[in-house]
Design a protein around this motif. Sequence first.
Motif, PDB file in Angstrom:
ATOM      1  N   VAL A   1      11.001  52.522  -3.827  1.00  0.00           N
ATOM      2  CA  VAL A   1      11.142  51.087  -3.562  1.00  0.00           C
ATOM      3  C   VAL A   1      10.995  50.312  -4.858  1.00  0.00           C
ATOM      4  CG1 VAL A   1      10.068  49.077  -2.469  1.00  0.00           C
ATOM      5  CG2 VAL A   1      10.356  51.194  -1.172  1.00  0.00           C
ATOM      6  N   LYS A   2      11.950  49.427  -5.101  1.00  0.00           N
ATOM      7  CA  LYS A   2      11.818  48.432  -6.163  1.00  0.00           C
ATOM      8  C   LYS A   2      11.486  47.109  -5.482  1.00  0.00           C
ATOM      9  CE  LYS A   2      14.854  50.357  -9.741  1.00  0.00           C
ATOM     10  NZ  LYS A   2      14.967  51.717  -9.194  1.00  0.00           N
ATOM     11  N   LEU A   3      10.351  46.525  -5.837  1.00  0.00           N
ATOM     12  CA  LEU A   3       9.876  45.308  -5.175  1.00  0.00           C
ATOM     13  C   LEU A   3      10.001  44.124  -6.124  1.00  0.00           C
ATOM     14  CD1 LEU A   3       8.631  44.145  -2.630  1.00  0.00           C
ATOM     15  CD2 LEU A   3       6.373  44.715  -3.522  1.00  0.00           C
ATOM     16  N   ILE A   4      10.786  43.125  -5.728  1.00  0.00           N
ATOM     17  CA  ILE A   4      11.026  41.940  -6.552  1.00  0.00           C
ATOM     18  C   ILE A   4      10.013  40.878  -6.159  1.00  0.00           C
ATOM     19  CG2 ILE A   4      12.771  40.312  -7.348  1.00  0.00           C
ATOM     20  CD1 ILE A   4      13.461  43.320  -7.741  1.00  0.00           C
ATOM     21  N   ILE A   5       9.158  40.503  -7.103  1.00  0.00           N
ATOM     22  CA  ILE A   5       8.082  39.547  -6.836  1.00  0.00           C
ATOM     23  C   ILE A   5       8.145  38.403  -7.838  1.00  0.00           C
ATOM     24  CG2 ILE A   5       6.492  41.123  -5.694  1.00  0.00           C
ATOM     25  CD1 ILE A   5       5.260  41.787  -8.333  1.00  0.00           C
ATOM     26  N   SER A   6       7.386  37.340  -7.535  1.00  0.00           N
ATOM     27  CA  SER A   6       7.462  36.160  -8.391  1.00  0.00           C
ATOM     28  C   SER A   6       6.089  35.520  -8.549  1.00  0.00           C
ATOM     29  CB  SER A   6       8.484  35.173  -7.822  1.00  0.00           C
ATOM     30  OG  SER A   6       8.648  34.068  -8.680  1.00  0.00           O
ATOM     31  N   SER A   7       5.923  34.299  -8.016  1.00  0.00           N
ATOM     32  CA  SER A   7       4.799  33.449  -8.395  1.00  0.00           C
ATOM     33  C   SER A   7       3.421  34.004  -8.033  1.00  0.00           C
ATOM     34  CB  SER A   7       4.960  32.050  -7.782  1.00  0.00           C
ATOM     35  OG  SER A   7       5.116  32.141  -6.389  1.00  0.00           O
ATOM     36  N   GLN A   8       3.297  34.810  -7.011  1.00  0.00           N
ATOM     37  CA  GLN A   8       2.007  35.412  -6.682  1.00  0.00           C
ATOM     38  C   GLN A   8       2.069  36.920  -6.877  1.00  0.00           C
ATOM     39  OE1 GLN A   8       0.581  34.039  -2.884  1.00  0.00           O
ATOM     40  NE2 GLN A   8       0.038  32.044  -3.702  1.00  0.00           N
ATOM     41  N   ALA A   9       2.601  37.308  -8.036  1.00  0.00           N
ATOM     42  CA  ALA A   9       2.821  38.723  -8.328  1.00  0.00           C
ATOM     43  C   ALA A   9       1.527  39.530  -8.294  1.00  0.00           C
ATOM     44  CB  ALA A   9       3.496  38.860  -9.701  1.00  0.00           C
ATOM     45  N   GLN A  10       0.472  38.995  -8.894  1.00  0.00           N
ATOM     46  CA  GLN A  10      -0.775  39.741  -8.951  1.00  0.00           C
ATOM     47  C   GLN A  10      -1.352  39.991  -7.566  1.00  0.00           C
ATOM     48  OE1 GLN A  10      -2.777  37.068 -11.782  1.00  0.00           O
ATOM     49  NE2 GLN A  10      -2.866  38.759 -13.218  1.00  0.00           N
ATOM     50  N   GLU A  11      -1.289  38.974  -6.698  1.00  0.00           N
ATOM     51  CA  GLU A  11      -1.820  39.132  -5.355  1.00  0.00           C
ATOM     52  C   GLU A  11      -1.022  40.157  -4.560  1.00  0.00           C
ATOM     53  OE1 GLU A  11      -1.275  36.407  -6.916  1.00  0.00           O
ATOM     54  OE2 GLU A  11      -2.904  34.966  -6.676  1.00  0.00           O
ATOM     55  N   VAL A  12       0.306  40.159  -4.715  1.00  0.00           N
ATOM     56  CA  VAL A  12       1.154  41.121  -4.009  1.00  0.00           C
ATOM     57  C   VAL A  12       0.847  42.539  -4.475  1.00  0.00           C
ATOM     58  CG1 VAL A  12       3.522  41.897  -3.598  1.00  0.00           C
ATOM     59  CG2 VAL A  12       2.994  39.450  -3.604  1.00  0.00           C
ATOM     60  N   GLU A  13       0.780  42.722  -5.782  1.00  0.00           N
ATOM     61  CA  GLU A  13       0.530  44.070  -6.321  1.00  0.00           C
ATOM     62  C   GLU A  13      -0.858  44.558  -5.943  1.00  0.00           C
ATOM     63  OE1 GLU A  13       1.152  46.523 -10.512  1.00  0.00           O
ATOM     64  OE2 GLU A  13       1.601  44.373 -10.394  1.00  0.00           O
ATOM     65  N   GLN A  14      -1.838  43.658  -5.944  1.00  0.00           N
ATOM     66  CA  GLN A  14      -3.190  44.048  -5.560  1.00  0.00           C
ATOM     67  C   GLN A  14      -3.250  44.460  -4.094  1.00  0.00           C
ATOM     68  OE1 GLN A  14      -6.100  40.968  -6.179  1.00  0.00           O
ATOM     69  NE2 GLN A  14      -7.833  42.273  -5.650  1.00  0.00           N
ATOM     70  N   GLN A  15      -2.495  43.798  -3.243  1.00  0.00           N
ATOM     71  CA  GLN A  15      -2.491  44.099  -1.817  1.00  0.00           C
ATOM     72  C   GLN A  15      -1.782  45.411  -1.502  1.00  0.00           C
ATOM     73  OE1 GLN A  15      -3.893  42.480   0.839  1.00  0.00           O
ATOM     74  NE2 GLN A  15      -3.051  44.042   2.226  1.00  0.00           N
ATOM     75  N   LEU A  16      -0.670  45.677  -2.179  1.00  0.00           N
ATOM     76  CA  LEU A  16       0.175  46.817  -1.813  1.00  0.00           C
ATOM     77  C   LEU A  16      -0.079  48.062  -2.647  1.00  0.00           C
ATOM     78  CD1 LEU A  16       3.566  44.917  -1.348  1.00  0.00           C
ATOM     79  CD2 LEU A  16       1.775  45.346   0.345  1.00  0.00           C
ATOM     80  N   GLY A  17      -0.547  47.869  -3.872  1.00  0.00           N
ATOM     81  CA  GLY A  17      -0.778  49.023  -4.744  1.00  0.00           C
ATOM     82  C   GLY A  17       0.508  49.739  -5.084  1.00  0.00           C
ATOM     83  N   ASP A  18       0.427  51.050  -5.244  1.00  0.00           N
ATOM     84  CA  ASP A  18       1.603  51.833  -5.644  1.00  0.00           C
ATOM     85  C   ASP A  18       2.405  52.357  -4.458  1.00  0.00           C
ATOM     86  OD1 ASP A  18      -0.101  53.762  -4.662  1.00  0.00           O
ATOM     87  OD2 ASP A  18      -0.271  54.884  -6.551  1.00  0.00           O
ATOM     88  N   GLY A  19       1.982  51.995  -3.241  1.00  0.00           N
ATOM     89  CA  GLY A  19       2.709  52.416  -2.041  1.00  0.00           C
ATOM     90  C   GLY A  19       2.276  53.737  -1.466  1.00  0.00           C
ATOM     91  N   GLU A  20       1.231  54.346  -2.035  1.00  0.00           N
ATOM     92  CA  GLU A  20       0.825  55.690  -1.624  1.00  0.00           C
ATOM     93  C   GLU A  20       0.433  55.748  -0.152  1.00  0.00           C
ATOM     94  OE1 GLU A  20      -2.428  59.149  -2.907  1.00  0.00           O
ATOM     95  OE2 GLU A  20      -2.469  57.173  -3.845  1.00  0.00           O
ATOM     96  N   ARG A  21      -0.177  54.678   0.382  1.00  0.00           N
ATOM     97  CA  ARG A  21      -0.631  54.739   1.775  1.00  0.00           C
ATOM     98  C   ARG A  21       0.513  54.781   2.770  1.00  0.00           C
ATOM     99  NH1 ARG A  21      -2.451  48.558   3.046  1.00  0.00           N
ATOM    100  NH2 ARG A  21      -1.970  47.725   0.981  1.00  0.00           N
ATOM    101  N   TRP A  22       1.729  54.443   2.329  1.00  0.00           N
ATOM    102  CA  TRP A  22       2.901  54.561   3.206  1.00  0.00           C
ATOM    103  C   TRP A  22       3.754  55.785   2.852  1.00  0.00           C
ATOM    104  CZ3 TRP A  22       1.729  49.717   0.951  1.00  0.00           C
ATOM    105  CH2 TRP A  22       1.181  48.787   1.848  1.00  0.00           C
ATOM    106  N   GLY A  23       3.325  56.540   1.842  1.00  0.00           N
ATOM    107  CA  GLY A  23       4.100  57.701   1.414  1.00  0.00           C
ATOM    108  C   GLY A  23       5.333  57.327   0.620  1.00  0.00           C
ATOM    109  N   ILE A  24       5.311  56.160  -0.025  1.00  0.00           N
ATOM    110  CA  ILE A  24       6.431  55.717  -0.858  1.00  0.00           C
ATOM    111  C   ILE A  24       5.922  55.376  -2.252  1.00  0.00           C
ATOM    112  CG2 ILE A  24       7.719  54.832   1.125  1.00  0.00           C
ATOM    113  CD1 ILE A  24       6.786  52.045   0.412  1.00  0.00           C
ATOM    114  N   ARG A  25       6.849  55.196  -3.172  1.00  0.00           N
ATOM    115  CA  ARG A  25       6.473  54.790  -4.537  1.00  0.00           C
ATOM    116  C   ARG A  25       7.074  53.408  -4.812  1.00  0.00           C
ATOM    117  NH1 ARG A  25       8.090  55.132  -9.956  1.00  0.00           N
ATOM    118  NH2 ARG A  25      10.143  55.925  -9.382  1.00  0.00           N
ATOM    119  N   ILE A  26       6.193  52.447  -5.126  1.00  0.00           N
ATOM    120  CA  ILE A  26       6.628  51.070  -5.373  1.00  0.00           C
ATOM    121  C   ILE A  26       6.661  50.800  -6.866  1.00  0.00           C
ATOM    122  CG2 ILE A  26       6.121  48.629  -5.015  1.00  0.00           C
ATOM    123  CD1 ILE A  26       4.714  49.362  -2.434  1.00  0.00           C
TER     124      ILE A  26
END
Length: 481
Positions: A49-74
Amino acid sequence: MQAIIFANRIGDELAPLDQHYCPALLPVGNKPVIEYTLEDIATSGISEVKLIISSQAQEVEQQLGDGERWGIRIEYFLSKPQEKTKSVLNRLSLPSNESILIIRGDIFRSPCIASFINFSRQFPNEFVQAKMANENAGMSMLPAAQPYLDGIDWPLINHGENNSVVTLVLHGLCNMLDSFQAYLQVNLSLARNDIPALTPMERSFTSANPEQDFYVGAKADTQGLDKQHAWGIIGENSKVDPSVEMKNTVIIGNDTLIDKGSVLESCLILPHTYVGEGLEVNNSILCKNLLINLNTDGHILVDDQALIGPSQLEANIIPSQTHFMTRLFILAILLISLPFWPLLATYSLIRVLLLKLKAKPIIQEMINDNLGQSLVVYSFNTPTRIISLLPQLCLVLTGQLDLFGAPAQIRYASGQNKHRLGVFGPVQLLLDEDAPEEERSLLMLEFDNNSSNTKYLSLLKQSLFMPKALHSQESVNKAIY
């Protein structure tokens, strides 16, 4: 196959709620809406997964991490707020012959990605348009969708009846989250189990309503739910006083406190919110000290913490993040440079006179510091930014500014209170004062998300040899990366 998820929507149609959440992180059933898309992506068999983020990038990345809990790579990519899809994809350098799913992650839809992919494979050379609940479901498949990418820009558009468009009608709920009513309704639908294949993850508790139950999160303190003629969702670590009366559908977020004697009816209370004694909430959304009345579509900010507010009061004074040894080093620099300040002031005066500049030799500005106080700061009118900002290092010693951080003058469309303010930063050192606000915001986001250990050293080195007039986007990119 890989997926590209767009979560760069600002959400200004939900103002002032957008000051607390970007659309991708809006809680639906106490789970950020983008997580429903990620779960659906993982179920469909996509792992990249390529995730396109913007103004709250840090909050999104902190919430989702690298995607390991869904078995995907973000893999995260920064964009300007609501930047056009074509512009973003051009920067990603995607293979032209590979099937790639493009999907919006800042709207809510019932699980449907696997069905969409299987259907699209039957028409590899045609653009397949997905509709759900008579809405554009915000999904496309490259390369066939290349001429139709404007349909996934916000706001979403339908391509209508076109001979080159294949339309797949999907069953389920598709909610744009583009109004307060729409946002409340998707939460109520989930609480009522109206969405096929989706059930709240919390434990089920019987209520006095014969048709619906409560879903209660872990460590929630609730008593007497079996006497409530209501149903809904109560989040983790929340407390509802036994004297609280609930009616119809009620959704209560995580870490929320509902005090005694309150009456809740058809409402959504977002995480970390306190509802005071005897308060009646009907057809409303509450978020900390913000109350949105859906009967009038109006909102108010409540200053009285006894009515509504954060469930845990935030400290008014944020301690300085600049290390003690760094502050000692700054003190040494100030003591060494102080004898040269009269020379710098004289040089600034001569420069202003010779170049006939409109600015003064000593520039005076009014800013708000990290403590929320207004104060006057000074800087020299010299072409080298790092030297011009020397007087502001005094504020680092007092803890009012950090050494590195966002400029005190910067204004973000959202999340403006979540940036530490500093003397040095990419905006202060690499951009002119008249740079567009959009460019300033994007540059700050890119720098914040750069994990290089040498990014600060590279920034200072770059600024020493880059006069104000020679700043360019190419130089900025070198400094960041």
